[in-house]
Design an enzyme around this catalytic site. Structure first.
Site, PDB file in Angstrom:
ATOM      1  N   GLU A 175      14.297 -38.928  18.947  1.00 49.60           N
ATOM      2  CA  GLU A 175      15.734 -38.886  18.664  1.00 49.60           C
ATOM      3  C   GLU A 175      16.360 -40.271  18.482  1.00 49.60           C
ATOM      4  O   GLU A 175      17.406 -40.592  19.036  1.00 49.60           O
ATOM      5  CB  GLU A 175      16.465 -38.080  19.745  1.00 49.60           C
ATOM      6  N   ARG A 183      25.021 -44.483  20.685  1.00 46.95           N
ATOM      7  CA  ARG A 183      25.120 -45.634  21.588  1.00 46.95           C
ATOM      8  C   ARG A 183      25.572 -46.896  20.856  1.00 46.95           C
ATOM      9  O   ARG A 183      26.538 -47.543  21.266  1.00 46.95           O
ATOM     10  CB  ARG A 183      23.764 -45.882  22.256  1.00 46.95           C
ATOM     11  N   ASP A 311      22.764 -29.288  22.950  1.00 47.35           N
ATOM     12  CA  ASP A 311      24.028 -29.578  23.627  1.00 47.35           C
ATOM     13  C   ASP A 311      25.166 -30.118  22.764  1.00 47.35           C
ATOM     14  O   ASP A 311      26.209 -29.490  22.593  1.00 47.35           O
ATOM     15  CB  ASP A 311      23.777 -30.513  24.827  1.00 47.35           C
ATOM     16  N   GLU A 482      26.778 -35.797  32.985  1.00 44.02           N
ATOM     17  CA  GLU A 482      27.467 -34.598  32.495  1.00 44.02           C
ATOM     18  C   GLU A 482      28.419 -33.956  33.510  1.00 44.02           C
ATOM     19  O   GLU A 482      29.501 -33.483  33.140  1.00 44.02           O
ATOM     20  CB  GLU A 482      26.456 -33.567  31.985  1.00 44.02           C
TER      21      GLU A 482
HETATM   22  C1  DMJ Z   1      23.590 -39.206  26.622  1.00 47.01           C
HETATM   23  O1  DMJ Z   1      22.845 -40.106  25.874  1.00 47.01           O
HETATM   24  C2  DMJ Z   1      24.474 -38.348  25.783  1.00 47.01           C
HETATM   25  O2  DMJ Z   1      25.453 -37.782  26.591  1.00 47.01           O
HETATM   26  C3  DMJ Z   1      23.719 -37.271  25.067  1.00 47.01           C
HETATM   27  O3  DMJ Z   1      24.555 -36.433  24.313  1.00 47.01           O
HETATM   28  C4  DMJ Z   1      22.986 -36.438  26.050  1.00 47.01           C
HETATM   29  N1  DMJ Z   1      22.201 -37.216  26.948  1.00 47.01           N
HETATM   30  C5  DMJ Z   1      22.673 -38.435  27.498  1.00 47.01           C
HETATM   31  C6  DMJ Z   1      23.216 -38.389  28.890  1.00 47.01           C
HETATM   32  O4  DMJ Z   1      22.643 -37.503  29.740  1.00 47.01           O
END
Ligand code: DMJ
Length: 586
Positions: A175, A183, A311, A482
């Site tokens: 990813e 980021r 998600d 989260e």
């Molecule tokens: C983050 O990099 C972002 O929130 C992403 O969408 C999901 N995973 C991580 C945090 O857990």
């Protein structure tokens, strides 16, 4: 809204909004009478055209071209009872101290590296060719918010003088597109917004231009890997060339905000095309599986879940609608459709404790080779964003008259709004219930008990495979944000001090069990075992998300109000705006 410091890419043809921009640029210069007359005529013609445009489009056009910021969409009205949103300064300061403990260790041991390992006091990068500033850029807007000027000055200097995207190497992680976008691109854009420093905007545009070739696929769905030096998309061989649903649908906020700043439709159209492909690929249930085929644009037969690879697809459906001030109903329709499907197929309640959670659905073949879908009572920690997201969706898409109180009253919400508000608040409660462990930290993955499963557990949930002396993958806490993300949203929408109290509990558990005395924070291998054993990694989202959301939870409500900002999925805030162009499908 367009920023004159951001250059126009040379595309060979000008887009509709570029033509409009030229018109206003000339009028401002007014070098000679001919130009002024031409411009006046053009303005009159434009005014005539505006009369024929619908209200929303006209409003958008005027606001954008006159450079006015949107006032933000409305959810606030009357306050129910005494709601105290004033900052809790001692707790907020404790969060700032934690941020400094994390940052100063990283800066001492690994400045500029993508990742940090606090136990061995070293950094590492995502390619052998070097890093692209994941951790530095991810942390900058937190510094700006927290008033850490000296730290910010050093981080800015590194971005201006040392950061390079001329990296010609294979990534050793999955990813890559997602992480680079949320980021680095997201971090640069929010740093620009909060500081007004054009250097950040220029670096953001340079990065986006290097990413653009990933969209050159038969459908426009972007490839997962990118070589930033060669400006090439690379298929993800590990997943048979498929792309993950969350990855391709978690770049729209970033590219659309950049499109507005640069006044360049290209960024917008690439991001929007992905959403059109996903909409056209709709499967009968309205759910989205976690993989798409970039060659034909169809969903691949693959798991369906709100956790990893699924998600932020759901998160960005709502946030795309919010980002452009509720002016693009197509995203509202897609969001409503998805929420109905989730409530019909995935939302479950545990047997004894009545905990609300979202299940996963896995495709399997029966003896005749036919696909059957099996429901698994499993929830990733990642899903804990969804409680706050549902609550935010309820007060923005589920209102009877457009505005609601804080907290909302039942009569102010539609049937869907009430449903989403209730399941959102219950999901937050469930995520807090999974913090009932030896450390007070919640595991990476929980399963929920089902009737007749023979599982013995103190609670309705359990960590699969955990036993004394053995910590499965599911038992880890890797500093994820989260739950505190949802607590921040829930507090802003209700004023209920319980959400701050829960956030403080989580913060204290992090301090007690993840803090490395020599500097930084580490992940723990088993949240249910004392004393904890560390995994030597401080994920970059600790500084960009977890500590930022905790800081905001204890700040007063004027700091990044939810009706004026959307947070990207890495917690980088972008302002809500009225768009100068519209999504071209419905
Ligand atoms: C983050 O990099 C972002 O929130 C992403 O969408 C999901 N995973 C991580 C945090 O857990």
């Amino acid at each position: 809204m367009a920023d004159p410091a951001i250059r126009k890419r040379k595309t060979g043809k000008s887009s509709p909004s570029q033509k409009n921009e030229h018109l206003f640029t000339d009028s401002k210069r007014g070098k000679d009478g001919t130009t002024i007359k031409t411009v006046l005529a053009a303005v009159l013609v434009s005014a005539g055209v505006l009369l024929y445009m619908n209200y929303d489009t006209a409003r958008s056009f005027v606001r954008t071209r006159l450079g006015k910021q949107s006032p933000g969409w409305d959810f606030e009205a009357t306050r129910g009872g005494a709601v105290d949103f004033s900052a809790d300064l001692p707790k907020r300061d404790a969060v700032v101290a934690a941020f400094k403990h994390a940052w100063l260790a990283y800066e001492r041991d690994a400045m500029g590296d993508d990742e940090y390992h606090p136990i061995r006091k070293a950094g590492s990068n995502l390619t052998q060719a070097g890093g692209i500033g994941y951790t530095v850029v991810d942390s900058i807007d937190s510094m700006l918010l927290m008033g850490l000027e000296e730290e910010h000055a050093r981080a800015r200097k590194w971005v201006a003088e040392k950061m390079t995207f001329e990296r010609d190497g294979n990534f050793n992680t999955f990813e890559v597109l997602l992480f680079t976008t949320i980021r680095v691109l997201g971090g640069l854009l929010s740093a620009y917004h909060l500081s007004g420093d054009h250097m950040y905007a220029e670096r953001a545009q340079d990065l986006a231009d290097r990413i653009l070739p990933v969209f050159n696929t038969p459908t426009g769905l972007p490839l997962s890997m990118v070589n930033l030096k060669k400006r090439e998309g690379i298929p993800d061989k590990d997943n048979h060339g498929l792309v993950s649903t969350a990855e391709v649908s978690t770049l729209q906020l970033e590219f659309k905000y950049l499109a507005m700043l640069a006044d360049d439709d290209e960024y917008w159209r690439k991001a929007e095309k992905v959403m059109q492909v996903i909409k056209d690929a709709r499967i009968a249930t309205g759910l989205a599986s976690i993989f798409l085929n970039p060659d034909d644009g169809k969903f691949a037969i693959s798991p369906i879940r709100l956790g990893s690879r699924g998600d932020s697809y759901y998160e960005y459906l709502l946030k795309q609608y919010l980002q452009t001030n509720l002016t693009e109903p197509v995203y509202r329709d897609m969001y409503d459709d998805a929420m109905d499907a989730i409530h019909t197929h995935l939302m479950k309640t545990s047997e004894a404790e009545g905990l609300t959670y979202t299940a996963e659905i896995l495709p399997e073949r029966d003896q005749q080779g036919k696909i059957i879908w099996r429901v698994i009572p499993k929830q990733d920690h990642l899903v804990c964003f969804f409680g706050g997201s549902l609550m935010l969706g309820a007060v923005s898409t589920g209102t009877v008259g457009g505005t609601v109180s804080v907290p909302p009253r039942a009569e102010e919400l539609t049937a869907q709004g009430k449903r989403d508000w209730l399941s959102g608040t219950e999901l937050v409660r469930t995520c807090m219930a999974t913090h009932n462990t030896a450390t007070g930290l919640s595991p990476e993955i929980v399963h929920f008990r089902m009737a007749g499963d023979g599982i013995e557990s103190k609670h309705d949930w359990y960590i699969k495979g955990a036993r004394p002396g053995y910590a499965p993958y599911d038992a880890r806490y890797i500093l994820r944000p989260e739950t505190v993300e949802s607590l921040f949203i829930a507090f802003r929408l209700t004023g209920d001090p319980q959400y701050r109290a829960w956030g403080w509990d989580i913060f204290q558990a992090i301090e007690k069990h993840c803090r490395v005395e020599s500097g930084g924070y580490a992940s723990v291998l088993n949240v249910d075992e004392l004393p904890v054993k560390y995994e030597d990694k401080m994920e970059t989202f600790l500084m960009s998300e977890t500590l930022k959301y905790l800081y905001l939870l204890f700040s007063d409500e004027s700091v990044l109000p939810l009706n004026k900002y959307v947070f990207n999925t890495e917690a980088h805030p972008f302002p809500v705006f009225y768009p100068s162009l519209r999504t071209g499908f419905s």
